[in-house]
Design an enzyme around this catalytic site. Structure first.
Site, PDB file in Angstrom:
ATOM      1  N   PHE A 178      35.100  47.437  43.898  1.00 31.69           N
ATOM      2  CA  PHE A 178      35.978  46.837  42.864  1.00 31.69           C
ATOM      3  C   PHE A 178      36.585  47.714  41.836  1.00 31.69           C
ATOM      4  O   PHE A 178      36.683  47.423  40.545  1.00 31.69           O
ATOM      5  CB  PHE A 178      35.379  45.635  42.133  1.00 31.69           C
ATOM      6  N   CYS A 179      37.204  49.127  42.139  1.00 27.87           N
ATOM      7  CA  CYS A 179      37.798  50.076  41.289  1.00 27.87           C
ATOM      8  C   CYS A 179      36.929  50.028  40.068  1.00 27.87           C
ATOM      9  O   CYS A 179      37.394  50.382  38.770  1.00 27.87           O
ATOM     10  CB  CYS A 179      39.171  49.858  41.013  1.00 27.87           C
ATOM     11  N   ALA A 180      35.389  50.066  40.504  1.00 27.96           N
ATOM     12  CA  ALA A 180      34.495  50.278  39.314  1.00 27.96           C
ATOM     13  C   ALA A 180      33.474  50.928  39.954  1.00 27.96           C
ATOM     14  O   ALA A 180      32.260  50.530  39.782  1.00 27.96           O
ATOM     15  CB  ALA A 180      34.214  49.058  38.598  1.00 27.96           C
TER      16      ALA A 180
END
Length: 455
Positions: free
Chosen positions: A375-377
């Site tokens: 999740f781009c995290a």
């Protein structure tokens, strides 16, 4: 916490009309089904109101700030009125500027380019990459993931107090996690920042679509968000807040619109006088349709009333969390614990399942759109999963055995346009997949997990 929530007994409103309600998708098992869009945290569907407003304006589209003709004047007024609408939506201070950008990522990169010399940046590892990565020209202190809101404030206070030299500093923090949906103590973090001579920027990409955001009440220096998460497509975003650092910085992009006057010198060079308003960082022809779409969404959410929107979302959150709790194999990811207030973003893993395989089965066999991955995290998800930073999860990897740690996660997210039926279908599909297994084989194709129809 920094953001109030509606009362539990608040009447629950109907979902807001969004595009795509009647879209059907094919199932790998045969037939079609109405698509259940449960990936709002990536991009929310466009509100019908936004689409209608844009369609009504489209025949009158013209250049902005660049013409004396009627359509140009109309478009310029519409663009500047959109700026005022966003300022009102965010409850900005009179001296604040609203700069239209391409996205939250673009907004934070703009602010990073405007940092004064010697500015230190403090950011938790829990941030989305949009707010974790732009600060390449500054000295950055990355803070470990806190396990309570109080710990977040205490961790920040210690880091700010210990900085050496004690010069300009910026804190970047999310309002609501794009992984867990949990609300962060923004007001308290802003108070801690200001007490130690630092400024703070709020990444409201996941917060603004779900809760009112008041720059005044939260006492943040800047706020950034994206139109496509606020039910407004067309590739526009916002950076709103204090004008001084933006006014003193070189334009983010050099070109027409940002320049007030350009003259040739006798030595053959050019002298440029830049605008001091938001136009300083809006070079080129503005995305007037994107700005107008954001303003339309701001008006629609305000008119619907955040109290009723929050109440409806809490109803859906409780339904999803209760349903997932009935499946022993499911583990919901959380940083602050089960009782933390949150928005409609929930990530989880399923024992014995590869998360990409599970998400692909939800799509192919049930017509349900969720997201899988990190999740781009990446630092946050790996912290929550306890996985090796060097390991990469993919559809083609062996499925995790029961009790083993998953390499990535599944995220379900929803909002103002989500009907109860989509949530109920999702919960039924999760229970059926865990009980009976997938009805199809899946393989990796171009990095995606897809049904293997070659057999």
């Amino acid at each position: 916490m920094s953001v109030s929530t509606a009362a539990v007994d608040q009447s629950v409103c109907a979902p807001l009309p969004v595009l795509g309600r009647d879209v059907t998708v094919p199932l790998v098992t045969g037939g079609e089904v109405a698509y259940a869009a449960l990936d709002y945290a990536a991009s929310a569907p466009a509100l019908q109101r936004v689409w209608d407003d844009v369609a009504a304006y489209a025949p009158y589209y013209g250049s902005v700030h660049r013409g004396a003709g009627y359509l140009s004047q109309l478009s310029t007024d519409l663009f500047e009125n959109a700026r005022q609408t966003v300022a009102e939506f965010l409850d900005c201070r009179e001296s604040d500027q609203v700069v239209f950008t391409r996205s939250t990522t673009d907004s934070l990169n703009l602010l990073a380019a405007a940092l004064p010399a010697g500015c230190r940046v403090f950011v938790f590892e829990t941030e989305h990459h949009a707010s974790l990565l732009p600060w390449t020209n500054a000295q950055v202190t990355y803070l470990d993931a806190p396990r309570t809101p109080d710990e977040a404030v205490a961790t920040l206070e210690r880091a700010l107090a210990d900085r050496d030299p004690y010069g300009p500093a910026l804190v970047c923090v999310t309002g609501a996690s794009n992984v867990t949906g949990e609300l962060w103590p923004v007001r308290e973090l802003a108070a801690a920042s200001h007490a130690h001579g630092a400024r703070i920027v709020l990444d409201a990409a996941q917060l603004a679509p779900h809760h009112p955001v008041s720059v005044r009440e939260l006492d943040v220096d800047w706020v950034a968000f994206s139109g496509h998460k606020l039910y407004a497509p067309f590739g526009s975003g916002v950076l709103a807040g204090r004008a001084d650092w933006l006014r003193e910085a070189e334009p983010y992009l050099a070109g027409g619109g940002a320049s007030r006057r350009v003259t040739r010198r006798q030595d053959g060079g050019v002298d440029v006088e830049w605008h001091e308003t938001a136009a300083r960082h809006e070079a080129g022809s503005p995305n007037v349709i994107g700005a107008y779409a954001i303003a339309s969404a701001c008006k629609a959410l305000t008119e619907a009333g955040f109290d009723s929107l929050v109440a409806r979302e809490r109803h859906l959150i409780e339904k999803v969390r209760t349903g997932l709790a009935e499946v022993p194999e499911v583990r919901v990811l959380s940083l602050f614990g089960d009782d933390a207030p949150r928005v409609g973003v929930i990530s989880f893993v399923v024992d014995g399942w590869n998360s990409s395989h599970f998400a692909a089965a939800l799509s192919a066999e049930y017509g349900i759109g969720v997201r899988d991955g990190l999740f781009c995290a990446h630092p946050l998800v790996r912290t929550l999963l306890g996985s090796d930073p060097q390991t990469q999860g993919e559809c083609g990897a062996p499925e995790a055995a029961p009790g083993e740690k998953s390499l990535n996660a599944i995220r379900v997210s929803f909002g103002a346009g989500t009907p109860d039926e989509h949530v109920e279908r999702f919960l039924g599909a999760v229970k059926e997949l865990v009980r009976d297994g997938a009805r199809w084989n899946y393989r990796t194709e171009d990095g995606r997990c897809v049904p293997d129809t070659s057999a």
